[in-house]
Write a protein that holds these residues in place. Sequence first.
Motif, PDB file in Angstrom:
ATOM      1  N   HIS A 218      -6.671  -9.355  -3.323  1.00  0.00           N
ATOM      2  CA  HIS A 218      -6.993  -8.712  -4.459  1.00  0.00           C
ATOM      3  C   HIS A 218      -7.569  -9.663  -5.677  1.00  0.00           C
ATOM      4  CE1 HIS A 218      -6.477  -4.585  -4.194  1.00  0.00           C
ATOM      5  NE2 HIS A 218      -5.249  -4.637  -3.696  1.00  0.00           N
TER       6      HIS A 218
ATOM      7  N   HIS B 163      -1.990  -9.577   0.900  1.00  0.00           N
ATOM      8  CA  HIS B 163      -2.774  -8.684   0.208  1.00  0.00           C
ATOM      9  C   HIS B 163      -2.883  -8.891  -1.119  1.00  0.00           C
ATOM     10  CE1 HIS B 163      -4.154  -4.370   0.150  1.00  0.00           C
ATOM     11  NE2 HIS B 163      -3.433  -4.693  -1.211  1.00  0.00           N
TER      12      HIS B 163
ATOM     13  N   ASP C  40      -7.723  -0.350  -1.384  1.00  0.00           N
ATOM     14  CA  ASP C  40      -7.373  -1.403  -0.357  1.00  0.00           C
ATOM     15  C   ASP C  40      -8.495  -1.480   0.644  1.00  0.00           C
ATOM     16  OD1 ASP C  40      -5.294  -2.127  -1.581  1.00  0.00           O
ATOM     17  OD2 ASP C  40      -3.894  -0.965  -0.408  1.00  0.00           O
TER      18      ASP C  40
HETATM   19 ZN    ZN Z   1      -4.049  -3.208  -2.967  1.00  0.00          ZN
END
Ligand code: ZN
Length: 341
Positions: free
Chosen positions: A114, A110, A308
């Motif tokens: 980003h 994750h 997200d």
């Molecule tokens: Zn995040």
Amino acid sequence: MTLLALETSCDETSAAVVRDGVVLSNVVSSQIKLHAEYGGVVPELAAREHLKNILPVAQAALSEAQISAAQLDAVAATQGPGLSIALLVGLKAAQSAAFALSKPFVGINHHEAHLYSPWISGNPPVADFTKFQPNVSLIVSGGHTLLVLVESELNHRVLGGTIDDAAGECFDKAGKLMGLAYPAGPLIDKLAEQGNPKVFDFPRPLLRDANDDFSFSGLKTSVRYFLRDHPELLDDPQKVRDLCASVQAAIVEVLVTKTIRAAKRNGVNCITASGGVTCNRALRSELERACQRNGFTLHLAEKSLCTDNAAMIGILAERKLLKGDFVSELDAEIKPGWALA
Ligand code: ZN
Ligand code: KG4
């Protein structure tokens, strides 16, 4: 190349379809309202909500992109870090789809995703890596505060991170002490607009330290003691706005100063930022000013891609597929504590 990507690491159920660097769809179903009454994300509730939403959200992403499942070349999902039972939903759904379609599965970190969201922009959003430069990337959210040196595509090194609370957590907890609803970050941003950041002086933790680490729990505690000693301030709306502006200024100064310093020390001319706190207007404008002053290029993730989303998962998965930098493991497990190297 056409990919379906799923993201369920925390409280957003998201699915995106990405084709040759273009985000054809990016559907995000947020659970913020569900968790608000508990003052934070409740993992069991998050997982149950992901289970309920993952198929409709994936179907919506496919239909918005006008892509049938048979046209997919690969399926990607966030493998970690995140909440175990939340990650499990997206990962297993993606692996099942990849198995059913006999296509590769790509498990994505994750945080690594980003790092690349600031390079995605426009309508439709396109990932433009032709302008890529070595950069220092600030990832700043409710769960994480990280500074990463991205030397080249898919090649990075973590410089530092928070040793206690994340910056978003500090916004949320300071806001809670002021009686603001969860998540307080966006509200503090709004109230701070009409507040004076110089009225109250809060600490700037680790600002003068030579390392790239952050610490925000002391700032939160100082807000707690300050309000314990001056509870009457909360009855005055202008004082609350000043408090918001003052707390925000402390957090922003630390984030901006340490990011600029890390870029200088590592000899890069480019800074990028993403994560929910990057929606904060003071952080965006202060980073812009600091980058201008120092002659740095700045790439801020668009606000819709700060929080997200599966688009960033899909974009990174596509880069990894193109470079052959992945192993398709249909039985790979979640990695809840998967720290970026
Ligand atoms: Zn995040
Ligand atoms: O990236 P994100 O959606 O989820 C994770 O925590 O991983 O980030 C959410 C965090 C929350 O702490 C929220 O208060 C903060 O980002 N946030 C903001 C703003 N918008 C979201 N903080 C300050 N100003 C904002 N405008």
